[in-house]
Structure formats: C-alpha cells, structure tokens
Design a protein around this motif. Structure first.
Motif, PDB file in Angstrom:
ATOM      1  N   LYS A  69     103.924  26.606 -44.586  1.00 12.05           N
ATOM      2  CA  LYS A  69     103.179  27.629 -43.848  1.00 12.05           C
ATOM      3  C   LYS A  69     102.856  27.160 -42.434  1.00 12.05           C
ATOM      4  CE  LYS A  69      99.683  31.126 -44.354  1.00 12.05           C
ATOM      5  NZ  LYS A  69      98.782  31.831 -45.288  1.00 12.05           N
ATOM      6  N   LYS A  70     102.581  25.850 -42.305  1.00 12.26           N
ATOM      7  CA  LYS A  70     102.275  25.298 -40.992  1.00 12.26           C
ATOM      8  C   LYS A  70     103.480  25.416 -40.057  1.00 12.26           C
ATOM      9  CE  LYS A  70     100.593  21.059 -38.798  1.00 12.26           C
ATOM     10  NZ  LYS A  70     100.169  19.654 -39.027  1.00 12.26           N
ATOM     11  N   LYS A  71     104.704  25.208 -40.617  1.00 15.35           N
ATOM     12  CA  LYS A  71     105.916  25.220 -39.798  1.00 15.35           C
ATOM     13  C   LYS A  71     106.431  26.636 -39.535  1.00 15.35           C
ATOM     14  CE  LYS A  71     107.024  20.747 -39.349  1.00 15.35           C
ATOM     15  NZ  LYS A  71     107.363  20.058 -38.084  1.00 15.35           N
ATOM     16  N   THR A  72     106.273  27.535 -40.513  1.00 11.61           N
ATOM     17  CA  THR A  72     106.916  28.857 -40.416  1.00 11.61           C
ATOM     18  C   THR A  72     105.941  30.005 -40.226  1.00 11.61           C
ATOM     19  OG1 THR A  72     106.848  29.273 -42.814  1.00 11.61           O
ATOM     20  CG2 THR A  72     108.754  28.037 -41.956  1.00 11.61           C
ATOM     21  N   GLY A  73     104.679  29.779 -40.604  1.00 12.93           N
ATOM     22  CA  GLY A  73     103.717  30.871 -40.538  1.00 12.93           C
ATOM     23  C   GLY A  73     103.736  31.747 -41.777  1.00 12.93           C
ATOM     24  N   PHE A  74     104.626  31.439 -42.730  1.00 18.38           N
ATOM     25  CA  PHE A  74     104.731  32.217 -43.970  1.00 18.38           C
ATOM     26  C   PHE A  74     104.415  31.329 -45.178  1.00 18.38           C
ATOM     27  CE2 PHE A  74     107.668  34.424 -41.122  1.00 18.38           C
ATOM     28  CZ  PHE A  74     107.356  35.754 -41.352  1.00 18.38           C
ATOM     29  N   SER A  75     103.858  31.970 -46.212  1.00 22.19           N
ATOM     30  CA  SER A  75     103.808  31.274 -47.497  1.00 22.19           C
ATOM     31  C   SER A  75     105.222  31.266 -48.082  1.00 22.19           C
ATOM     32  CB  SER A  75     102.864  31.991 -48.460  1.00 22.19           C
ATOM     33  OG  SER A  75     103.407  33.265 -48.809  1.00 22.19           O
ATOM     34  N   ILE A  76     105.460  30.410 -49.063  1.00 21.54           N
ATOM     35  CA  ILE A  76     106.806  30.333 -49.660  1.00 21.54           C
ATOM     36  C   ILE A  76     107.186  31.665 -50.294  1.00 21.54           C
ATOM     37  CG2 ILE A  76     108.140  29.285 -51.547  1.00 21.54           C
ATOM     38  CD1 ILE A  76     106.766  26.648 -50.889  1.00 21.54           C
ATOM     39  N   SER A  77     106.268  32.277 -51.027  1.00 15.90           N
ATOM     40  CA  SER A  77     106.571  33.541 -51.704  1.00 15.90           C
ATOM     41  C   SER A  77     106.847  34.658 -50.698  1.00 15.90           C
ATOM     42  CB  SER A  77     105.433  33.933 -52.641  1.00 15.90           C
ATOM     43  OG  SER A  77     104.224  34.072 -51.913  1.00 15.90           O
ATOM     44  N   ALA A  78     106.082  34.667 -49.584  1.00 13.13           N
ATOM     45  CA  ALA A  78     106.292  35.712 -48.572  1.00 13.13           C
ATOM     46  C   ALA A  78     107.642  35.519 -47.885  1.00 13.13           C
ATOM     47  CB  ALA A  78     105.167  35.676 -47.550  1.00 13.13           C
TER      48      ALA A  78
ATOM     49  N   SER B 217     115.702  19.289 -41.490  1.00  6.99           N
ATOM     50  CA  SER B 217     114.447  18.857 -42.089  1.00  6.99           C
ATOM     51  C   SER B 217     114.272  19.455 -43.476  1.00  6.99           C
ATOM     52  CB  SER B 217     113.279  19.287 -41.208  1.00  6.99           C
ATOM     53  OG  SER B 217     113.178  20.707 -41.235  1.00  6.99           O
ATOM     54  N   VAL B 218     113.206  19.009 -44.149  1.00  3.65           N
ATOM     55  CA  VAL B 218     112.926  19.518 -45.485  1.00  3.65           C
ATOM     56  C   VAL B 218     112.681  21.029 -45.447  1.00  3.65           C
ATOM     57  CG1 VAL B 218     110.445  19.052 -45.336  1.00  3.65           C
ATOM     58  CG2 VAL B 218     111.553  19.121 -47.573  1.00  3.65           C
ATOM     59  N   ILE B 219     112.089  21.519 -44.370  1.00  8.25           N
ATOM     60  CA  ILE B 219     111.845  22.968 -44.252  1.00  8.25           C
ATOM     61  C   ILE B 219     113.178  23.708 -44.177  1.00  8.25           C
ATOM     62  CG2 ILE B 219     110.765  24.788 -42.893  1.00  8.25           C
ATOM     63  CD1 ILE B 219     108.805  22.896 -44.335  1.00  8.25           C
ATOM     64  N   ASP B 220     114.117  23.157 -43.402  1.00 11.19           N
ATOM     65  CA  ASP B 220     115.448  23.767 -43.307  1.00 11.19           C
ATOM     66  C   ASP B 220     116.126  23.790 -44.672  1.00 11.19           C
ATOM     67  OD1 ASP B 220     115.196  24.128 -40.566  1.00 11.19           O
ATOM     68  OD2 ASP B 220     115.976  22.128 -40.124  1.00 11.19           O
ATOM     69  N   GLN B 221     115.974  22.690 -45.416  1.00  9.51           N
ATOM     70  CA  GLN B 221     116.596  22.610 -46.742  1.00  9.51           C
ATOM     71  C   GLN B 221     115.963  23.606 -47.711  1.00  9.51           C
ATOM     72  OE1 GLN B 221     117.494  18.594 -48.265  1.00  9.51           O
ATOM     73  NE2 GLN B 221     116.790  17.837 -46.282  1.00  9.51           N
ATOM     74  N   VAL B 222     114.660  23.789 -47.610  1.00  7.95           N
ATOM     75  CA  VAL B 222     113.962  24.759 -48.458  1.00  7.95           C
ATOM     76  C   VAL B 222     114.448  26.170 -48.158  1.00  7.95           C
ATOM     77  CG1 VAL B 222     111.727  25.843 -48.891  1.00  7.95           C
ATOM     78  CG2 VAL B 222     111.918  23.353 -48.904  1.00  7.95           C
ATOM     79  N   LYS B 223     114.579  26.486 -46.867  1.00  7.30           N
ATOM     80  CA  LYS B 223     115.063  27.819 -46.477  1.00  7.30           C
ATOM     81  C   LYS B 223     116.468  28.065 -47.033  1.00  7.30           C
ATOM     82  CE  LYS B 223     112.507  28.315 -42.090  1.00  7.30           C
ATOM     83  NZ  LYS B 223     112.658  28.383 -40.620  1.00  7.30           N
ATOM     84  N   LYS B 224     117.327  27.061 -46.873  1.00  6.33           N
ATOM     85  CA  LYS B 224     118.698  27.203 -47.355  1.00  6.33           C
ATOM     86  C   LYS B 224     118.734  27.376 -48.871  1.00  6.33           C
ATOM     87  CE  LYS B 224     123.221  24.945 -47.277  1.00  6.33           C
ATOM     88  NZ  LYS B 224     123.992  23.738 -46.905  1.00  6.33           N
TER      89      LYS B 224
END
Length: 536
Positions: free
Chosen positions: A467-476, A428-435
């Motif tokens: 934040k909804k998917k991970t519980g974290f803000s992007i910066s955190a 997903s897009v969240i996975d791609q952002v993390k990578k």
C-alpha cells in the motif's frame, strides 16, 4: 457369426469353382475365401493368413489331404476341417476321424448339405472363440489381481505397514499368496526423474508421461527388474530378484548407464539411478531407506548411475566470510554481495566437494542468522517480515545447487529491499507481486496469503509495503487488475460474459457484474455494446 476365413483345397479346378459358386459364403459370414490346388499352395496360404475352416480333397497327387491336415494339426491346431473325397473306402474315413475332422463328404457334393455342415462348423468355431475369450479374460483378471496383490505387498512393506522381521514376512507372504526362495536376494534400484522447471515449456505433462514410460520400458526391455513400484510422481523403485549373489553387477550397472545415456534425447528431463546392495527380503527396507537418503543428499549429479556402496558419507561443511558479507549487507553493497554469493555457491559444482542437502541446511542456517541480525539492526522482526513458509520450509522443494543458489539470492534481494529501500530495486518484490496477480487472477481462490507466500513475506508486512508503494491494498489492486482484464476480453473477444467472469476469477456472475458496474458505471453487456456495437 462373422469374420471367418475359409480355405478350399482340391487338385481339380472345376471342383473348387463348384464349391465357391455353390455356397452362400456371404450369408455364412465368411470375410475371406482362399483356394489352393495342392498341399504346398495350401501351406503357403496358412503361413500368410489365419484360417478358421479347411475344406480339402483327400486324394491329391502332390500330397494328400490327410498329409495336409496332419501338418495343420501340428502347426494350426485350432483350425477345423471337413474332408471331401470321391473315395468311399473306410480307411480314408478312419484317418480323417483320427485327425478330428468334423465330417467327410463324398463327391458329387450336395451343396445344401455342405452349407449346413459349414454353418455347424462355424458355430463350433464361434463357440470355441467365445470360450477362449472367457478363459483369456479370466486369466487376465487373475494376472491383474496377482499384480495388484504383489504391488500392495511391496508398498505395504516399504511403507512399514508390514513388519520386516523374517517370521512376520513369512506370515504376510502367505496372506498375499506369494512366496520366495528362502535364499533369494533382492537388489533395489531407485530412479529419480526430474523435469524442466521452465514455465514456458510446452507439452510438459505429455512429455513427462512419455519420459517415465521410456524409463520403465528400457528397464523392462533389459530384463533388469520384474517388480516396479511408483514411490512418487518422480520416483520409481525397481526390485531385481536373484537366487544367488550376482557376479555380473558391473554389467548390470552399465545397463543403467546405457539407459541414462539414451534418456538424454529428452532435453527437458534427466534421471539418476541409485543402485542399492543385494540383501535378503527382511533387510530390503533398510537398504531402500538408504537409497532415499542418498537421493535426498544428491544435489550435484544429474543423468548418472550412483552405487550405494561407492557413496562418500562425509558432508561438505560450507565456510563463508560471514563478517565480510554482513558488512556489505549493512552498507547496502547489494550488487557486490550478490556477485560474491553467486560465485561462492557456483564453485561448489566445479570443485570436488561432497555437497549434500545437509550442506544446504548448514549454509542456510548460518545465512539466515546474518539476515535476522541485519533486520534486527534495522528495527525489523524476521517473523513479521518473512512468511512462515520461508522460515520453516525454505528448502523443502530444493534439490540442486542451481535452485539453492537462486533461492539464496532471492532472499538476499528481498532483505536488501526492506533494509535499504533507497537502492535501485528493479524487479522489486512489488513488481513480482503485481506480475503474480496478473498471471493468477483467474484463480478465484487466490488469497492474500497465497500472494505473500509467493514472495516469502509475512502477509501483514506485504500489505503495508504494497500500500505504501502503490496506494492500493492488495485486494483492491487485484480487483483493479481483474476489471482491466474483463474490459479487454469484452472488447477484443466474443466470449460470453459468464465465461469472462470465470476468466477473471469470479464464479458468481451477479457479483462480477456488480463490481464491473461499480468500476465503469456500466454493466458488462452495456460496456461491450458501447465499445464495439456488438451484443454477444
């Protein structure tokens, strides 16, 4: 003085030995000393070695020293000469003077006088060398200056700095110290060099330079162009000048075809040559602009020579089943829709269609309308979901059907994730952002906007769903990733803490240490010592 080569020629062996032994050759800076006993042997030495100074007897049975020096003057004019003879006849001296010998010694030889004369000869040779070097440097400077002048002229002409009218061109040519035959014709040929987009491709930068060098060398070797202009990192312009209309244009095209064929030994690169039409100088820019348009519209062909006059200007206008695709988007038939779009765009390459960049643009506009309609139905605004980068510059760097297909499928997956979050969205897009954050954490300038642009989402929208998917803000989350990386480097490497700070994207060492301590309750040095027992 150094690196001089001397040849001693005399038919009397003891005379040669006497000169070899009687002179301090090393002190004179002689690097190589050769000997010969007749004209033929001497000529062989000249043909195999560079000779600066010739010491020769005049009277030899198999060809005189006069004959030898005459041959030397015809073939090796820079060689200096000193004659040695047992004859005091002025006739010999006169002949020697005509052949520009430096001096004429009578046997028996006073080696001190001969050594002094040799030293003066070497001084003259060195002086000539220095003068030639200065002259060569000056000529090279002139050549470079002229080349720079010509390059500047062509670039200014192509960029529109110089007007293309006949009268203006005559004036500008004079200011650039250039001139062309009034009947001269110019044939522009543009090369578009493409490189592999594979991120895992090693030695990419080096191979790119080698490939560009190969293309330039091959074109130069075929004597196809005298002027080469670099239009961009991936575009070269070759200008072929002729005084009359070329009758062998097909032969010239076949030479470019041959270069294309040879270029395929570089598997991660390809090249297209775009051949214009012959025109006078004042029409050249308009032909070059046609080549640029032809290149922009070529999204199908690779490793090919394409002639401007053979180009079909009709654009393929895509027609796709909008209602069917729209219905599948609404119902969440993601896999079926992805397969349909993949098959449809792939078919463009297998059919005889004139697919161009304009075809991409027409399809893209219609496709985005469907996407925006679906988002609206779900209560989402396109400008609040997608980044401006996608909405305004989505096709900016796309120049092949394969890249276009990947881009369209990516947008579809991205949209379906937002409109049907209940679907299986692996990768997903969240996975791609993390990578993306993991791969770019060392960039201290990495921002939320950079991350959002990577997945073509609006930064605010990405922040909310992340934040909804991970519980974290992007910066955190990025900070957490960096801290985990820092821990691994502290435990498993001997890198200094300041280097680890940079590797994790922090240029301020104190700030890094503070963040690390907040995360682990230990500063980096204490953490390393506790985990490894080492202090680096």
């Amino acid at each position: 003085m150094k690196d001089f080569n001397v040849l001693i020629v005399d038919d009397e062996i003891h005379a040669v030995r006497g000169i070899v032994a009687g002179i301090d050759w090393k002190g004179l800076g002689i690097s190589s000393l050769y000997t010969a006993h007749n004209k033929k042997q001497a000529q062989s030495v000249f043909m195999n070695h560079h000779i600066d100074l010739l010491l020769s007897d005049i009277d030899m049975p198999k060809g005189s020293g006069i004959e030898l020096l005459s041959w030397v003057r015809e073939n090796y004019s820079e060689t200096e000469a000193i004659f040695i003879s047992c004859h005091s006849d002025f006739t010999f001296a006169k002949e020697a003077i005509k052949l520009k010998t430096l001096n004429y010694f009578l046997k028996p030889i006073d080696y001190n006088e001969l050594e002094l004369e040799i030293k003066q000869a070497l001084n003259k040779i060195q002086s000539n060398r220095d003068m030639n070097q200065v002259e060569e440097s000056y000529l090279n400077l002139q050549k470079v200056h002229r080349s720079n002048q010509e390059t500047t002229f062509w670039k200014n002409l192509i960029d529109g700095v110089i007007p293309s009218s006949n009268e203006d061109l005559k004036e500008y040519l004079g200011s650039y110290d250039m001139s062309f035959d009034e009947h001269a014709l110019f044939l522009p040929v543009m090369a578009h060099i493409r490189f592999s987009s594979n991120d895992k491709y090693l030695n990419r930068a080096k191979d790119e330079k080698n490939f560009i060098r190969f293309i330039r060398r091959e074109v130069t070797k075929c004597e196809l162009a005298t002027t080469i202009i670099k239009l961009s990192p991936s575009h070269l312009l070759f200008i072929i000048q002729k005084t009359k209309m070329m009758k062998d244009e097909e032969h010239m095209t076949s030479l470019f075809d041959h270069i294309v064929s040879q270029s395929q030994k570089y598997p991660n690169h390809n090249v297209c040559f775009y051949v214009g039409r012959q025109s006078p100088l004042y029409k050249l820019v308009s032909v070059i602009n046609e080549l640029k348009d032809l290149d922009k519209n070529n999204v199908i062909y690779k490793n090919k020579t394409i002639k401007l006059d053979n180009y079909n200007e009709g654009d393929f206008i895509p027609q796709f089943p909008k209602s069917v695709w729209m219905e599948r988007m609404k119902t969440g038939s993601k896999e079926k829709l992805l397969a349909d779009i993949h098959e449809y765009i792939t078919s463009w390459e297998t059919q005889d269609l004139n697919v161009t960049w304009k075809s991409f643009h027409l399809f893209y506009q219609d496709f985005l309308q469907i996407i925006f309609y679906l988002l609206q139905k779900k209560g989402l605004e396109a400008n609040k979901v997608f980044s401006n980068n996608l909405l305004l510059n989505g096709l900016e760097n796309i120049d092949s059907v394969e890249e276009f297909k990947e881009h369209i499928l990516f947008i579809l997956k991205l949209t379906m994730e937002q409109t049907h979050p209940q679907l299986d969205n692996s990768n997903s897009v969240i996975d791609q952002v993390k990578k993306f954050m993991e791969e770019h954490m060392s960039n201290h300038k990495l921002t939320r906007d950079d991350i959002a642009n990577y997945v073509y989402l609006n930064p605010d929208y990405l922040t909310r769903i992340f934040k909804k998917k991970t519980g974290f803000s992007i910066s955190a989350y990025l900070q957490q990733v960096r801290m985990e990386k820092a821990k691994q480097l502290l435990i498993h490497t001997e890198l200094s803490i300041s280097t680890i700070s940079l590797e994790c994207g922090y240029t301020n060492f104190s700030y890094f240490s503070t963040l690390f301590k907040n995360s682990t309750s230990l500063n980096p040095k204490e953490f390393r010592k506790k985990c490894t027992g080492r202090v680096v």
